[in-house]
Design a protein around this motif. Structure first.
Motif, mmCIF file in Angstrom:
data_model
loop_
_atom_site.group_PDB
_atom_site.id
_atom_site.type_symbol
_atom_site.label_atom_id
_atom_site.label_comp_id
_atom_site.label_asym_id
_atom_site.label_seq_id
_atom_site.Cartn_x
_atom_site.Cartn_y
_atom_site.Cartn_z
ATOM 1 N N GLN A 76 1.001 -1.137 0.007
ATOM 2 C CA GLN A 76 -0.039 0.119 0.197
ATOM 3 C C GLN A 76 0.711 1.261 0.050
ATOM 4 O O GLN A 76 0.499 2.191 -0.586
ATOM 5 N N ILE A 80 0.739 4.093 -2.975
ATOM 6 C CA ILE A 80 0.701 5.692 -2.640
ATOM 7 C C ILE A 80 1.752 6.331 -3.179
ATOM 8 O O ILE A 80 1.461 7.364 -3.930
ATOM 9 N N TYR A 83 1.173 6.597 -6.982
ATOM 10 C CA TYR A 83 0.194 7.412 -7.264
ATOM 11 C C TYR A 83 0.678 8.847 -7.319
ATOM 12 O O TYR A 83 0.509 9.732 -8.177
ATOM 13 N N GLN A 122 -3.452 2.051 -6.107
ATOM 14 C CA GLN A 122 -4.148 3.377 -5.605
ATOM 15 C C GLN A 122 -4.647 4.160 -6.851
ATOM 16 O O GLN A 122 -3.692 4.383 -7.859
ATOM 17 N N CYS A 127 -7.354 2.542 -2.279
ATOM 18 C CA CYS A 127 -6.297 1.755 -2.445
ATOM 19 C C CYS A 127 -6.839 0.240 -2.379
ATOM 20 O O CYS A 127 -7.414 0.038 -1.142
#
Length: 162
Positions: A76, A80, A83, A122, A127
């Motif tokens: 994750q 992030i 993104y 994401q 997400c």
């Protein structure tokens, strides 16, 4: 490098979408990146790809997260970061995705834990994190399985369901 014929339509659909991607890998998935590049259209789809194999590289991307390198939290954090990187690199008002993939595949040294992978994607609002347990016998078979999983997940994220 030959792209498996059954995933050519998936990759073609990914490239036909307006979505732009940044991908971050740690431990697997680079074959999927090669497949994406092997089909025309990758120059408009892929903004950047990073293979964060060194622990320091992964730590910088995840903000020195105190989690296992192969975990949902790490995937994750990678997504992030990807993104945000896509937002920086994108020229235009395109839908963006950050993709984080971290895996522990078969190795030639002792390692604790199962062979498995986490994939996070994401977008502007959420997400999605997935987990894959790998049962294939060889490292190459595992890389192929992870790369197929990656392509399928990206396609689901960029192509609306019928």
């Amino acid at each position: 490098m030959i792209v498996p014929t059954d995933i050519v339509p998936q990759i073609t659909a990914i490239h036909a979408s307006p979505t732009r991607l940044v991908l971050v890998f740690a431990g697997a998935g680079s074959l999927g990146l090669a497949w994406l590049h092997a089909i025309a259209g990758s120059s408009r789809t892929i903004l950047e790809a990073v293979d964060a194999y060194a622990p320091r590289s992964l730590a910088e991307i995840t903000g020195h997260l105190e989690a296992s390198a192969v975990s949902a939290a790490t995937a994750q954090a990678m997504a992030i970061w990807a993104y945000r990187r896509a937002q920086t690199l994108s020229e235009g008002n395109w839908p963006l995705l950050g993709v984080g993939l971290t895996a522990a595949l078969r190795t030639d040294r002792p390692r604790r834990g199962a062979d498995h992978a986490f994939l996070a994607i994401q977008n502007a609002t959420a997400c999605n994190v997935e987990h894959l347990v790998l049962n294939q016998q060889s490292r190459l078979e595992q890389e192929i399985a992870v790369s197929r999983w990656l392509i399928a997940a990206i396609e689901r994220a960029v192509v609306p369901a019928p």
